[in-house]
Design a protein around this motif. Structure first.
Motif, short mmCIF file in Angstrom:
data_model
loop_
_atom_site.label_atom_id
_atom_site.label_comp_id
_atom_site.label_asym_id
_atom_site.label_seq_id
_atom_site.Cartn_x
_atom_site.Cartn_y
_atom_site.Cartn_z
N ARG A 87 0.81 -1.22 0.00
CA ARG A 87 0.00 0.00 0.00
C ARG A 87 0.84 1.27 0.00
NH1 ARG A 87 -0.68 1.65 5.49
NH2 ARG A 87 0.08 0.12 7.00
N ILE A 88 2.17 1.12 0.05
CA ILE A 88 3.05 2.28 0.05
C ILE A 88 4.03 2.20 -1.12
CG2 ILE A 88 4.86 3.53 1.29
CD1 ILE A 88 2.16 3.85 2.60
N ALA A 89 4.01 3.23 -1.96
CA ALA A 89 5.03 3.40 -3.00
C ALA A 89 6.02 4.44 -2.47
CB ALA A 89 4.40 3.88 -4.30
N PHE A 90 7.20 3.98 -2.18
CA PHE A 90 8.25 4.81 -1.58
C PHE A 90 9.05 5.46 -2.71
CE2 PHE A 90 12.68 5.21 -0.55
CZ PHE A 90 12.78 5.57 0.78
N VAL A 91 9.17 6.79 -2.69
CA VAL A 91 9.89 7.50 -3.75
C VAL A 91 10.82 8.54 -3.16
CG1 VAL A 91 8.00 7.17 -5.41
CG2 VAL A 91 8.10 9.27 -4.04
N SER A 92 11.88 8.82 -3.88
CA SER A 92 12.78 9.91 -3.54
C SER A 92 12.67 10.95 -4.65
CB SER A 92 14.22 9.40 -3.42
OG SER A 92 15.11 10.45 -3.12
N VAL A 93 12.26 12.14 -4.28
CA VAL A 93 12.01 13.18 -5.28
C VAL A 93 12.91 14.38 -4.99
CG1 VAL A 93 10.29 14.64 -6.37
CG2 VAL A 93 9.61 12.44 -5.40
N HIS A 94 13.59 14.85 -6.01
CA HIS A 94 14.45 16.03 -5.90
C HIS A 94 14.01 17.07 -6.92
CE1 HIS A 94 17.22 13.48 -3.53
NE2 HIS A 94 16.91 12.57 -4.42
N ALA A 95 13.81 18.28 -6.46
CA ALA A 95 13.39 19.34 -7.38
C ALA A 95 14.57 19.89 -8.17
CB ALA A 95 12.69 20.46 -6.62
N GLY A 96 15.70 20.06 -7.49
CA GLY A 96 16.86 20.63 -8.17
C GLY A 96 16.55 22.00 -8.73
N ASP A 112 -2.54 11.19 -7.74
CA ASP A 112 -3.76 10.79 -8.47
C ASP A 112 -3.64 9.36 -8.98
OD1 ASP A 112 -4.91 13.28 -8.12
OD2 ASP A 112 -4.28 14.02 -10.10
N ILE A 113 -2.51 9.07 -9.60
CA ILE A 113 -2.29 7.74 -10.17
C ILE A 113 -2.33 6.68 -9.08
CG2 ILE A 113 -0.58 6.26 -11.29
CD1 ILE A 113 0.33 8.82 -12.83
N ALA A 114 -1.60 6.93 -8.00
CA ALA A 114 -1.53 5.96 -6.90
C ALA A 114 -2.89 5.81 -6.23
CB ALA A 114 -0.48 6.40 -5.88
N GLY A 115 -3.56 6.92 -6.00
CA GLY A 115 -4.84 6.88 -5.29
C GLY A 115 -5.89 6.07 -6.02
N ASP A 116 -5.88 6.12 -7.33
CA ASP A 116 -6.84 5.34 -8.11
C ASP A 116 -6.64 3.84 -7.93
OD1 ASP A 116 -8.03 7.61 -9.11
OD2 ASP A 116 -6.93 7.59 -11.01
N LEU A 117 -5.46 3.46 -7.44
CA LEU A 117 -5.12 2.05 -7.25
C LEU A 117 -5.10 1.63 -5.78
CD1 LEU A 117 -2.17 2.02 -9.82
CD2 LEU A 117 -4.39 0.91 -10.14
N GLY A 118 -5.49 2.55 -4.91
CA GLY A 118 -5.46 2.24 -3.48
C GLY A 118 -4.07 2.24 -2.89
N VAL A 119 -3.16 2.98 -3.52
CA VAL A 119 -1.76 3.06 -3.09
C VAL A 119 -1.47 4.49 -2.65
CG1 VAL A 119 0.64 2.90 -3.89
CG2 VAL A 119 -1.04 1.18 -4.61
N LYS A 120 -0.57 4.64 -1.68
CA LYS A 120 -0.14 5.96 -1.25
C LYS A 120 1.34 6.17 -1.58
CE LYS A 120 -3.54 6.75 2.38
NZ LYS A 120 -3.75 7.23 3.76
N VAL A 121 1.68 7.41 -1.88
CA VAL A 121 3.05 7.79 -2.21
C VAL A 121 3.71 8.38 -0.97
CG1 VAL A 121 4.50 9.29 -3.63
CG2 VAL A 121 2.45 8.24 -4.61
N ALA A 122 4.84 7.78 -0.55
CA ALA A 122 5.58 8.27 0.60
C ALA A 122 6.93 8.80 0.13
CB ALA A 122 5.78 7.14 1.62
N MET A 123 7.15 10.09 0.34
CA MET A 123 8.39 10.74 -0.10
C MET A 123 9.46 10.61 0.97
SD MET A 123 6.69 14.14 -1.86
CE MET A 123 8.29 14.86 -2.24
N GLU A 124 10.62 10.14 0.55
CA GLU A 124 11.71 9.89 1.48
C GLU A 124 12.28 11.18 2.08
OE1 GLU A 124 13.14 8.33 3.57
OE2 GLU A 124 14.97 7.32 3.00
N THR A 125 12.87 11.06 3.26
CA THR A 125 13.53 12.17 3.95
C THR A 125 14.85 12.44 3.26
OG1 THR A 125 12.51 11.39 6.01
CG2 THR A 125 14.24 13.03 6.21
#
Length: 263
Positions: A87-96, A112-125
């Motif tokens: 239920r968690i898609a773990f991602v590391s996002v950098h704006a740069g 939006d994409i994750a929510g439609d599938l019952g998944v949540k996006v968790a952004m790494e520290t």
């Protein structure tokens, strides 16, 4: 443990990863965190975990917010996460150097994409969007998506910041925490020193208390990245995982007992 999800990142086993799932089962861990580089990797992880009765609680995923097309490319990844039962898609996002309004809009699209599938996006520290509690809170305000939150890493707070601690920073983001990486540290910035849980400076009992009392139930995922220069034997590596799990399990048990005593 009941409704509280304690998990282990498969890479906590270092070069002995081939022993990971067998060992997790033997010590009572029921949830694993894995990673995918492409959606097809999902089937291989399921093939490896199912014989041991393990469930995949979170998946470290690639994501690309450098363009709108890149954000749309998250769809097959999110479907793979759903297929794995996580239920968690773990991602590391950098704006740069990217314009922040574009980055926030693309992160919302991931949500939006994750929510439609019952998944949540968790952004790494990680810098530069979830560097610490203040930065993460600002990012969450600007993204403002119910399916986008934070993976709070208890050691990365020290690694990327000075003059603060994990308890101080987690207090700032409690409503936004979707997942947690349990990692200890000696507290020195930019120092690769991540020992057995309970042997560093992180106040894990207080971290658990704050999150559990806020209603968060996991996944709390052990991420044991080790100490620069060490060369553990297989026995030592497996023992580090077992000791860490026993430590956090004890914290959870103590919290449950204290809650029962107060009711």
């Amino acid at each position: 443990m009941d409704d509280i999800t304690l998990a282990c990142n498969v890479y906590s086993y270092g070069r002995y990863r081939q022993r990971a799932f067998e060992h997790m089962k033997s010590i009572g861990i029921r949830y694993a965190e894995v990673s995918i580089g492409k959606p097809e990797d999902a089937d291989e992880w399921l093939k490896q975990t199912e014989p041991y009765g393990l469930r995949i609680s979170s998946v470290i995923c690639p994501c690309d917010v450098s363009s709108d097309e890149g954000a749309e490319g998250f769809a097959p990844v999110a479907r793979a996460v759903q297929r794995m039962g996580a239920r968690i898609a773990f991602v590391s996002v950098h704006a740069g150097d990217l314009p922040l309004p574009d980055v926030y809009r693309r992160i919302r699209r991931l949500g939006d994409i994750a929510g439609d599938l019952g998944v949540k996006v968790a952004m790494e520290t990680h810098p530069d969007l979830i560097t610490n509690g203040d930065v993460a809170s600002q990012t969450m305000r600007m993204v403002a998506h119910p399916n986008v939150g934070i993976n709070f890493d208890t050691a990365n707070i020290y690694y990327y910041n000075e003059g603060t601690d994990a308890v101080t920073e987690v207090r700032k983001v409690l409503p936004h925490v979707f997942s947690v990486h349990l990692k200890d540290t000696n507290g020195k910035p930019r120092t690769w020193y991540f020992p057995t849980l309970g042997q560093g400076v992180v106040d894990f009992p207080e971290i658990f208390r704050l999150l559990l009392e806020h209603g968060f139930r996991g996944p709390f995922t052990m991420e044991l990245e080790g100490i620069e220069g060490e060369n553990l034997s297989e026995e030592q590596q497996l023992e580090r995982v077992a000791q860490s799990y026993n430590y956090v399990r004890g914290i959870v048990e103590q919290w449950k007992q204290s809650r029962q005593a107060s009711t």
